[in-house]
Design a protein around this motif. Structure first.
Motif, short mmCIF file in Angstrom:
data_model
loop_
_atom_site.label_atom_id
_atom_site.label_comp_id
_atom_site.label_asym_id
_atom_site.label_seq_id
_atom_site.Cartn_x
_atom_site.Cartn_y
_atom_site.Cartn_z
N LEU A 215 0.85 -1.18 0.00
CA LEU A 215 0.00 0.00 0.00
C LEU A 215 0.88 1.23 0.00
N ASN A 216 0.54 2.21 -0.85
CA ASN A 216 1.27 3.47 -0.90
C ASN A 216 0.39 4.61 -0.39
N LEU A 217 1.04 5.56 0.28
CA LEU A 217 0.36 6.74 0.84
C LEU A 217 0.76 7.98 0.05
N ASP A 218 -0.10 9.00 0.11
CA ASP A 218 0.28 10.28 -0.49
C ASP A 218 0.99 11.14 0.56
N ALA A 219 1.24 12.40 0.23
CA ALA A 219 1.99 13.28 1.13
C ALA A 219 1.25 13.54 2.44
#
Length: 246
Positions: A215-219
């Motif tokens: 899973l990737n997160l934004d800023a």
């Protein structure tokens, strides 16, 4: 006393000895199955089964109309995941560039998926109209990674207009939408290549692959992209390097 080792395994072990000793070098063409069967005094189907096992293991590669060849030795690269933003194909490009290799990304498909078709993804990206984008990452032109990526189609509206051959998804998210991503977590599991994945990676169906989800997160640390990746286990290994504690 008869050996309890199946005959095809005995043939497989003989071929492995020839591979490991250097008698057969990468790129060498294997003798025809009939010749090997005659030499080893076994049935041709036994030789075929042994060759099939070694092909699925990545030691041999079959080329349509040409025969079976010794595969290049596995090339394993240390790939580290950091909390910093990811600037290219999941942070892999620099690792391969430093080893003198080129990593490219090719688009396979892009489509809206029905609700309920990806429950694990929906648990991490709730309330989204999910778009799935499939790509292949190739190293020096050889496919090593098959990717399935899910994202909110509303947030990344009209992304199909930005997807072009050779343009990494991470570049599209960053340059077209101003979204930079960082890893939240990654998980790894052993698996086998489905017929679809096998076709993309140019390996036999059932070949060993390493399955990696993440899973990737934004800023703002909001869950943004879910990725499933099938990695050729004969070409890549992920290594965790732990810094010594003071």
């Amino acid at each position: 006393m008869p050996s309890r080792v199946p005959l095809y395994r005995q043939v497989q072990d003989i071929l492995l000895q020839r591979l490991d000793s250097g008698m057969l070098q990468p790129g060498d063409r294997l003798p025809p199955e009939t010749d090997l069967a005659a030499e080893l005094r076994v049935n041709r189907l036994t030789v075929r089964q042994a060759i099939g096992e070694l092909t699925r293991a990545g030691r041999l590669v079959a080329k349509q109309g040409s025969g079976t060849f010794v595969a290049p030795p596995p090339r394993h690269f240390p790939i580290e995941l950091a909390a910093s933003f990811i600037n290219d194909a999941d942070g892999l490009s620099e690792a391969f560039r430093s080893a003198g290799r080129e990593l490219t990304e090719s688009l396979v498909s892009s489509e809206i998926v029905l609700g309920g078709s990806a429950p694990q993804v929906e648990a991490y990206l709730p309330g989204c109209r999910l778009r799935r984008v499939d790509t292949v990452l190739a190293v020096d032109g050889e496919p090593w990674f098959a990717n399935s990526v899910w994202m909110d189609d509303r947030r990344f509206a009209d992304i199909d207009g930005h997807l072009r051959e050779g343009v990494p998804l991470y570049s599209v998210w960053r340059d077209a939408y101003g979204v930079r991503l960082k890893a939240a977590w990654r998980s790894f599991a052993a698996g086998t290549a489905s017929p679809q994945v096998a076709a993309l990676l140019e390996v036999p169906a059932g070949a060993a692959v390493l399955l990696r989800d993440g899973l990737n997160l934004d800023a703002d640390d909001a869950p943004t992209v879910y990725i499933n990746r099938a990695c050729r286990s004969d070409r890549v290994r992920f290594v965790a390097n732990y810094a010594p504690t003071s």
